[in-house]
Write an enzyme that holds these catalytic residues in place. Structure first.
Site: not given
Ligand SMILES: NC(=O)c1ccc[n+]([C@@H]2O[C@H](COP(=O)([O-])OP(=O)(O)OC[C@H]3O[C@@H](n4cnc5c(N)ncnc54)[C@H](O)[C@@H]3O)[C@@H](O)[C@H]2O)c1
Length: 256
Positions: A17, A36, A65-66, A92, A160, A164, A190
């Site tokens: 996302i 990232d 690293d956030v 994100n 998790y 959120k 989302p």
């Molecule tokens: N995919 C879903 O179904 C979904 C649903 C609701 C909410 N979300 C939220 O959307 C956001 C993105 O989710 P996604 O599924 O695209 O994730 P993803 O796993 O595809 O990507 C997450 C990214 O965050 C990076 N990351 C992880 N830990 C980190 C850190 N400590 N510092 C910096 N970067 C870091 C990872 O390297 C990766 O590039 C998240 O906040 C997630 O909670 C996702």
């Protein structure tokens, strides 16, 4: 090009996302910082190559690293040196697909702590790091990624979902605190999205993959690009009087 010349940091922007949002903000004219822990510079190069000819947007990749105060402050220092400051932050980065699913008593304590460090503390540290610069520039926009699970009481990933829920609370209270500085704080929730993280852990999500489309008014899979327009709106002037809100983007499943 409503974000022309604005500077936007997208945490976790190297995949899923976050990457889709970063690409959309760049198309709207913003300069992008991909922050990232993996593939930040490679992603910046890929997004740069995909920009339309003649665009003035620049995309920078920085390892950050956030969950680490030092790493976030170092990244923000580089953003200041490179772009002079920041106007937009998309919080994100989070741990989701790689977390343990199952009954709440079985969640390893170390994992509970780590999820909160990345998902909640990380959102706090990044927001804190950008606020001074946004104040100097007369305002800004922060967009946090929450989740539809908060409104549906989804079981089996309680650490998790709880993290959120904290993001929704954080969004509301920070919006109240930063309103006088003309900094807007909103969230996107989302639905279950076929992100890179989910696809890489597809075995863990067979039920969600099977059931989520049919639970929606718009009965199809959600993909990262479905979140991009909402993020662009919340970051831009069209949402200039919107703050403290959580916008559910899930094809009509959770009615919040
Ligand atoms: N995919 C879903 O179904 C979904 C649903 C609701 C909410 N979300 C939220 O959307 C956001 C993105 O989710 P996604 O599924 O695209 O994730 P993803 O796993 O595809 O990507 C997450 C990214 O965050 C990076 N990351 C992880 N830990 C980190 C850190 N400590 N510092 C910096 N970067 C870091 C990872 O390297 C990766 O590039 C998240 O906040 C997630 O909670 C996702």
């Amino acid at each position: 090009m409503e974000l022309l010349g604005k500077v936007a940091i997208v945490t976790g922007g190297a995949s899923g996302i976050g990457r889709a949002i970063a690409a959309e903000l760049a198309r709207a004219g913003a300069h992008i910082v991909i922050a990232d822990v993996t593939r930040a510079e490679e992603t910046a190069a890929e997004l740069t190559a995909a920009l339309p000819d003649g665009t003035s947007s620049r995309v920078l990749g920085r390892h950050a690293d956030v969950s680490s105060e030092h790493s976030v402050e170092e990244m923000m220092g580089e953003v200041r040196r490179h772009f002079g400051g920041v106007d937009i932050l998309v919080n994100n980065a989070a741990l989701f697909a790689e977390t343990t699913g199952g009954p709440f008593e079985t969640i390893p304590l170390d994992e509970w702590r780590r999820v909160f460090e990345v998902n909640v503390l990380g959102t706090y540290l990044c927001s804190r790091a950008v606020t001074g610069s946004m104040r100097e520039r007369g305002g800004g926009a922060i967009v946090n990624l929450a989740s539809g699970t908060v409104f549906k009481g989804v079981p089996w990933r309680l650490h998790y979902v709880t993290s959120k829920g904290a993001i929704v609370a954080f969004t509301r209270s920070l919006a109240s605190e930063l309103g006088p500085d003309n900094i807007r704080v909103n969230a996107i929730a989302p639905g279950f999205t076929m992100s890179d993280g989910v696809l890489a852990n597809a075995d863990e999500f067979t039920d969600s993959i099977r059931r989520s489309a049919s639970s929606r008014s718009l009965a199809r899979d959600e993909v990262p690009a479905d979140l991009a327009g909402a993020a662009r709106f919340l970051c831009g002037p069209g949402a200039g009087f919107v703050t403290g809100q959580t916008l559910v983007v899930d094809g009509g499943s959770a009615f919040h």
